[in-house]
Design an enzyme around this catalytic site. Structure first.
Site, PDB file in Angstrom:
ATOM      1  N   CYS A  54     -82.687  29.770 -35.412  1.00 44.05           N
ATOM      2  CA  CYS A  54     -81.927  28.366 -36.388  1.00 44.05           C
ATOM      3  C   CYS A  54     -82.213  27.621 -36.711  1.00 44.05           C
ATOM      4  O   CYS A  54     -82.235  26.684 -37.727  1.00 44.05           O
ATOM      5  CB  CYS A  54     -79.858  28.402 -35.556  1.00 44.05           C
ATOM      6  SG  CYS A  54     -79.221  30.375 -35.797  1.00 44.05           S
ATOM      7  N   TYR A  95     -68.817  22.589 -31.982  1.00 40.76           N
ATOM      8  CA  TYR A  95     -70.167  23.812 -32.748  1.00 40.76           C
ATOM      9  C   TYR A  95     -69.929  23.964 -33.988  1.00 40.76           C
ATOM     10  O   TYR A  95     -69.945  25.028 -34.932  1.00 40.76           O
ATOM     11  CB  TYR A  95     -69.531  25.376 -32.642  1.00 40.76           C
ATOM     12  CG  TYR A  95     -70.417  26.515 -31.938  1.00 40.76           C
ATOM     13  CD1 TYR A  95     -71.517  26.331 -31.922  1.00 40.76           C
ATOM     14  CD2 TYR A  95     -70.085  27.967 -32.202  1.00 40.76           C
ATOM     15  CE1 TYR A  95     -72.561  26.993 -32.021  1.00 40.76           C
ATOM     16  CE2 TYR A  95     -70.787  28.544 -31.562  1.00 40.76           C
ATOM     17  CZ  TYR A  95     -71.517  28.504 -31.419  1.00 40.76           C
ATOM     18  OH  TYR A  95     -73.138  29.436 -31.709  1.00 40.76           O
ATOM     19  N   VAL A 125     -51.161  18.135 -41.966  1.00 41.67           N
ATOM     20  CA  VAL A 125     -52.737  18.572 -41.492  1.00 41.67           C
ATOM     21  C   VAL A 125     -53.111  20.390 -41.756  1.00 41.67           C
ATOM     22  O   VAL A 125     -52.665  20.405 -40.809  1.00 41.67           O
ATOM     23  CB  VAL A 125     -53.812  18.289 -41.228  1.00 41.67           C
ATOM     24  CG1 VAL A 125     -55.105  18.436 -41.419  1.00 41.67           C
ATOM     25  CG2 VAL A 125     -53.776  16.578 -41.948  1.00 41.67           C
ATOM     26  N   LEU A 126     -53.467  20.875 -42.479  1.00 37.23           N
ATOM     27  CA  LEU A 126     -53.770  22.252 -41.917  1.00 37.23           C
ATOM     28  C   LEU A 126     -55.646  22.352 -41.514  1.00 37.23           C
ATOM     29  O   LEU A 126     -56.746  21.902 -41.953  1.00 37.23           O
ATOM     30  CB  LEU A 126     -53.747  22.998 -42.519  1.00 37.23           C
ATOM     31  CG  LEU A 126     -53.698  25.285 -42.612  1.00 37.23           C
ATOM     32  CD1 LEU A 126     -53.345  24.917 -41.179  1.00 37.23           C
ATOM     33  CD2 LEU A 126     -53.904  26.162 -43.714  1.00 37.23           C
ATOM     34  N   ASP A 127     -55.642  22.945 -40.497  1.00 35.17           N
ATOM     35  CA  ASP A 127     -57.570  23.579 -40.079  1.00 35.17           C
ATOM     36  C   ASP A 127     -57.416  24.371 -39.830  1.00 35.17           C
ATOM     37  O   ASP A 127     -57.315  25.562 -38.912  1.00 35.17           O
ATOM     38  CB  ASP A 127     -57.533  22.353 -38.610  1.00 35.17           C
ATOM     39  CG  ASP A 127     -58.784  22.694 -37.559  1.00 35.17           C
ATOM     40  OD1 ASP A 127     -60.400  22.571 -39.004  1.00 35.17           O
ATOM     41  OD2 ASP A 127     -59.263  22.168 -36.866  1.00 35.17           O
ATOM     42  N   ILE A 128     -58.777  24.674 -40.826  1.00 34.02           N
ATOM     43  CA  ILE A 128     -58.581  26.151 -40.887  1.00 34.02           C
ATOM     44  C   ILE A 128     -59.974  26.713 -40.081  1.00 34.02           C
ATOM     45  O   ILE A 128     -60.951  26.208 -40.585  1.00 34.02           O
ATOM     46  CB  ILE A 128     -58.909  27.235 -42.603  1.00 34.02           C
ATOM     47  CG1 ILE A 128     -57.616  26.671 -43.396  1.00 34.02           C
ATOM     48  CG2 ILE A 128     -59.241  28.261 -42.502  1.00 34.02           C
ATOM     49  CD1 ILE A 128     -57.488  27.276 -45.251  1.00 34.02           C
ATOM     50  N   TRP A 165     -62.041  25.038 -30.602  1.00 31.72           N
ATOM     51  CA  TRP A 165     -61.799  24.760 -29.574  1.00 31.72           C
ATOM     52  C   TRP A 165     -60.703  23.151 -29.527  1.00 31.72           C
ATOM     53  O   TRP A 165     -60.142  23.171 -28.591  1.00 31.72           O
ATOM     54  CB  TRP A 165     -62.857  24.260 -28.699  1.00 31.72           C
ATOM     55  CG  TRP A 165     -63.325  25.861 -28.203  1.00 31.72           C
ATOM     56  CD1 TRP A 165     -62.905  26.732 -27.247  1.00 31.72           C
ATOM     57  CD2 TRP A 165     -64.745  25.746 -28.613  1.00 31.72           C
ATOM     58  NE1 TRP A 165     -64.025  28.030 -27.359  1.00 31.72           N
ATOM     59  CE2 TRP A 165     -65.138  27.398 -28.389  1.00 31.72           C
ATOM     60  CE3 TRP A 165     -65.458  25.922 -29.036  1.00 31.72           C
ATOM     61  CZ2 TRP A 165     -65.928  27.854 -28.512  1.00 31.72           C
ATOM     62  CZ3 TRP A 165     -66.580  26.450 -29.373  1.00 31.72           C
ATOM     63  CH2 TRP A 165     -67.314  27.275 -29.519  1.00 31.72           C
ATOM     64  N   THR A 186     -57.190  29.878 -36.068  1.00 35.02           N
ATOM     65  CA  THR A 186     -57.491  30.815 -35.495  1.00 35.02           C
ATOM     66  C   THR A 186     -58.219  32.328 -35.098  1.00 35.02           C
ATOM     67  O   THR A 186     -56.881  32.022 -35.075  1.00 35.02           O
ATOM     68  CB  THR A 186     -58.602  30.148 -34.440  1.00 35.02           C
ATOM     69  OG1 THR A 186     -59.981  29.984 -33.998  1.00 35.02           O
ATOM     70  CG2 THR A 186     -57.896  30.526 -33.125  1.00 35.02           C
TER      71      THR A 186
END
Length: 412
Positions: free
Chosen positions: A366, A141, A176-179, A183, A202
């Site tokens: 958008c 997304y 690794v950090l995914d901020i 999904w 999340t």
């Protein structure tokens, strides 16, 4: 009719016919050729509101069926207005609304921990099936990366993940950090392709449930985990940090807080990649309708205010890339897919006609904003040390070539 008089002064391209509440047509013709659209205003008060508060009233009127489009659809109408947006934005009422937004933006973007979760839930905790009706299979997304004209959405989203991975300079076994992990698609991709350990955070309960299930079903829950947690509450040290499509929800008042936390979480030789919607103009505010109905607390920042926050925290900016029309093409795919599945959204996901009209306006608006207005996407590579990445960008192409993508004809 007041609305016709206002638009007659600013319509320089194309043709717009406005049918007022009494059934009278008002034909406006610009000096330059362009698309022709007919819109019908169903009540006299709607016409007044559209003239006085266009940034809120256009969306609300379309949602409520008080504004309809003939000889086209809502995208055609917004596309026509987008082609004339420079003149529209110069009108006194619109300039006044911009000034008011700049004054109120700090209050509108105030996102402490609890409020941030409520704002996220407003958009991302909708019926889970909704997103299957317009996103790619991996539910990316965010802006895709079109390396060749006519590329499919599925391939462009894979290429986006590869492009980001190349900038992270990943090595096997890294943490690794995914901020803002969504999904789970980015985290699962990085773990699978680069053999890294991923933690995603999340604020969306729906996204957390789906991403955790995907990790479990994929047999990688031991090295890809997702937390229902505000990034400000995360601890530990990470070799790499990635954040895609989350920074738009931080708010300008929290930028220094955000990068201070990034610095705390990032290893001394670590690298971060920040991917966010932005604006190609000085700091401003968020569209009134978009903030009220779609992204409460959201804001697309100017690079100048993001870089100022990074400088205050004393982090290195090691690379910046600006993606321009990539997101317009991404949303075009989303908009077309939503239209194809519109009845399924109502029957399967359980949403009514007003919701569908809201979503149509959101996607069309958008797309137009990225095609004609001030919106773009930026990727900023950040590090604590100036030698954390190679001195040239060749390594990015090498990774993408090895992984199967060489962006030789990147679209604007």
């Amino acid at each position: 009719m007041l609305l016709a008089r206002v638009l007659a002064r600013v319509l320089g391209e194309g043709q717009l016919t406005i049918i007022d509440a009494g059934g009278r047509p008002h034909k406006l013709v610009g000096a330059r050729p362009g698309p022709a659209v007919t819109m019908r205003i169903h009540t006299w008060w709607t016409g007044i509101r559209l003239a006085l508060r266009p940034r809120l009233a256009f969306g609300e009127s379309y949602m409520d069926g008080k504004l309809t489009v003939e000889d086209g659809d809502i995208y055609d109408l917004l596309d026509l207005l987008g082609r004339n947006i420079a003149a529209i934005d110069s009108t006194p009422l619109v300039r006044w609304s911009f000034a008011l937004q700049r004054i109120l933006r700090w209050l509108e973007q105030y996102n402490p921990v609890g409020r941030a979760q409520r704002n996220v839930a407003h958009h991302y905790d909708l019926n889970d099936q909704l997103y299957d009706f317009f996103l790619d299979r991996d539910r990316q997304y965010s802006c895709a990366y079109f390396t060749t004209p006519g590329e499919s959405l599925e391939q462009a989203q894979i290429d986006k993940k590869r492009h980001i991975a190349a900038k992270l300079l990943l090595k096997s076994g890294q943490r690794v950090l995914d901020i803002g992990s969504g999904w789970g698609g980015m985290g699962l991709f990085l773990s699978r392709q680069f053999d890294v350990d991923v933690t995603g955070v999340t604020l969306s309960r729906e996204q957390h449930a789906v991403s955790s299930r995907r990790a479990l079903e994929g047999g990688v829950a031991d090295r890809v985990r997702f937390k229902l947690l505000d990034y400000r509450q995360e601890s530990g040290r990470y070799d790499r940090i990635v954040s895609v499509g989350m920074f738009e929800h931080v708010g300008a008042a929290h930028y220094v807080e955000y990068f201070t936390k990034v610095k705390e979480l990032l290893a001394d030789d670590g690298v971060m990649l920040l991917h966010s919607i932005g604006r190609m103009e000085p700091p401003g505010g968020t569209n009134t309708w978009l903030r009220k109905y779609i992204f409460p607390g959201g804001y697309s920042p100017a690079l100048s205010e993001v870089l100022a926050a990074i400088e205050k925290v004393e982090l290195w900016v090691t690379d910046i890339e600006v993606l321009r029309l990539h997101y317009a093409e991404t949303i075009r795919h989303w908009r077309q897919r939503f239209q194809v599945n519109r009845e399924r959204v109502k029957q399967t996901a359980g949403y009514d006609e007003r919701f569908c009209r809201m979503w149509e306006f959101y996607l069309a608006g958008c797309e137009v904003s990225f095609r004609y207005m001030n919106q773009m996407v930026f990727q900023i590579q950040i590090a604590k040390r100036q030698d954390a990445v190679p001195l040239t960008r060749d390594y990015m192409t090498e990774v993408e070539r090895r992984e199967g993508t060489v962006p030789s004809m990147a679209a604007e």
